[in-house]
Design an enzyme around this catalytic site. Structure first.
Site, PDB file in Angstrom:
ATOM      1  N   VAL A 108       0.858  -1.176   0.000  1.00  0.00           N
ATOM      2  CA  VAL A 108       0.000   0.000   0.000  1.00  0.00           C
ATOM      3  C   VAL A 108       0.896   1.227   0.000  1.00  0.00           C
ATOM      4  O   VAL A 108       1.869   1.289   0.757  1.00  0.00           O
ATOM      5  CB  VAL A 108      -0.919   0.030   1.233  1.00  0.00           C
ATOM      6  CG1 VAL A 108      -1.761   1.299   1.229  1.00  0.00           C
ATOM      7  CG2 VAL A 108      -1.803  -1.201   1.273  1.00  0.00           C
ATOM      8  N   CYS A 109       0.589   2.175  -0.858  1.00  0.00           N
ATOM      9  CA  CYS A 109       1.298   3.453  -0.873  1.00  0.00           C
ATOM     10  C   CYS A 109       2.796   3.217  -1.072  1.00  0.00           C
ATOM     11  O   CYS A 109       3.212   2.465  -1.950  1.00  0.00           O
ATOM     12  CB  CYS A 109       0.980   4.210   0.409  1.00  0.00           C
ATOM     13  SG  CYS A 109       1.423   5.949   0.422  1.00  0.00           S
ATOM     14  N   THR A 110       3.609   3.844  -0.243  1.00  0.00           N
ATOM     15  CA  THR A 110       5.060   3.737  -0.396  1.00  0.00           C
ATOM     16  C   THR A 110       5.620   2.406   0.083  1.00  0.00           C
ATOM     17  O   THR A 110       6.834   2.183   0.016  1.00  0.00           O
ATOM     18  CB  THR A 110       5.744   4.886   0.378  1.00  0.00           C
ATOM     19  OG1 THR A 110       5.190   4.952   1.695  1.00  0.00           O
ATOM     20  CG2 THR A 110       5.519   6.208  -0.329  1.00  0.00           C
ATOM     21  N   THR A 128       2.300   3.391  -6.877  1.00  0.00           N
ATOM     22  CA  THR A 128       2.585   3.856  -5.526  1.00  0.00           C
ATOM     23  C   THR A 128       1.908   5.208  -5.385  1.00  0.00           C
ATOM     24  O   THR A 128       1.218   5.663  -6.289  1.00  0.00           O
ATOM     25  CB  THR A 128       4.110   3.955  -5.274  1.00  0.00           C
ATOM     26  OG1 THR A 128       4.344   4.264  -3.898  1.00  0.00           O
ATOM     27  CG2 THR A 128       4.753   5.018  -6.146  1.00  0.00           C
ATOM     28  N   ALA A 161      -2.095   2.546  -4.455  1.00  0.00           N
ATOM     29  CA  ALA A 161      -1.588   3.916  -4.431  1.00  0.00           C
ATOM     30  C   ALA A 161      -1.617   4.483  -3.016  1.00  0.00           C
ATOM     31  O   ALA A 161      -1.300   3.784  -2.056  1.00  0.00           O
ATOM     32  CB  ALA A 161      -2.417   4.768  -5.391  1.00  0.00           C
TER      33      ALA A 161
END
Length: 320
Positions: A108-110, A128, A161
């Site tokens: 998830v995300c970074t 990302t 993202a």
């Protein structure tokens, strides 16, 4: 497995929402009839409490070093601590080990930076948080980074993202595991208006960061947004700006993270989305005003960006 074992990896300065969107959604699925149940565990280095980016502390339920497979799903959270996590040989080594014992792996995300450091995204398409897409692509040229979609599935590896996209990815997992009715029930209970398709864009050009600092790029962007129905090919834009196509593309990638052609398509599609909900103009008029030429071109670009045709977009937005 009698239960679907899901391990969510947290670390110092992880984003709490990256973790809770996953864990809460899966537990909610259990409460609404998931069979087999999800067995959800938060693993942290040495099983120690972690202080999230928000300042809140979470107690790890199991030491990452002691987690063994087989696992149904391994999820790596993101957060401002992702660089330290990606640089940790302990964390990266155990992520690599557990990935081999997992049916599917996600970030998830970074958190994508941790998967990248473990070599799990090499040769894959991944996303990302939009703010970190350029950094991930620059550090890991072996990955095809696309920082626009909400989430991307490439084989058994999924990347989501920024932040709340974890909810969208988890709902997609629930639908994959237990069917659409349960996923919709969980979404309704969480008061999620709509389960967004993975290829929907993360954010709008009308709400993102300030205009680029480079004066030439800003001038070209202003021209694009003010002349959507004009000739906006890269060749034409470069000629107007007095630079080569290659140089203009290089500037756009550096300052905007996307090529001129992609920026034009995005600007036109989002302008069309605005007209769909703010006017009663017919599709043909909107397509012409936004530079698509035909309604079919509008439809295809809309599907690529939002995952739904423009007619459905207008209907769902005006029904709110």
């Amino acid at each position: 497995m009698t239960q679907r074992r899901v391990v969510v990896l947290g670390y110092h300065a992880a984003e709490l929402l990256d973790i809770s969107c996953v864990t809460s959604s899966l537990i909610m699925a259990n409460l609404h009839g998931a069979v087999p149940l999800y067995d959800v565990c938060l693993a942290t280095p040495s099983g120690l409490p972690i202080t999230c980016a928000s300042g809140l502390t979470l107690q790890g339920q199991q030491a990452l070093e002691h987690v063994t497979g087989p696992l149904d799903t391994l999820v790596v959270s993101g957060g401002i601590g992702h660089e330290d996590a990606a640089a940790s040989q302990v964390i990266v080594g155990h992520v690599r080990r557990l990935a081999r014992e997992s049916r599917r792996v996600a970030s998830v995300c970074t958190g994508a930076a941790v998967l990248a450091a473990a070599g799990l995204l090499a040769g894959r398409r991944a996303t990302t948080h939009w703010k970190y897409g350029y950094v991930l692509a620059t550090r890991h040229p072996e990955i095809t980074v696309d920082a626009e979609p909400i989430f991307i599935r490439d084989g058994n590896v999924a990347t989501a993202a920024g932040v709340t996209s974890a909810l969208d990815l988890t709902l997609a997992f629930i639908e994959e595991d237990h069917g659409a009715p349960l996923a919709r029930e969980v979404a309704r209970y969480l008061v999620a208006y709509l389960q967004r398709p993975g290829n929907q864009a993360q954010m709008s050009m009308f709400t993102e960061s300030p205009p680029p600092s480079d004066s030439l790029v800003k001038r070209v962007v202003d021209h694009i947004t003010g002349h959507l129905d004009g000739d906006l090919t890269t060749a034409s834009l470069a000629a107007d700006a007095g630079v080569s196509e290659r140089h203009l593309t290089r500037l756009f990638l550096r300052h905007l993270g996307q090529s001129p052609g992609r920026f034009v398509r995005r600007a036109r599609t989002e302008a069309a989305a605005h007209l769909l909900v703010s006017t009663s103009l017919p599709m043909a008029a909107i397509a012409s005003r936004c530079g698509f030429g035909t309604t079919e071109s509008l439809r295809q670009n809309f599907l690529n960006r939002y995952g739904i045709p423009p007619s459905r977009y207008r209907l769902t937005k005006t029904m709110r």
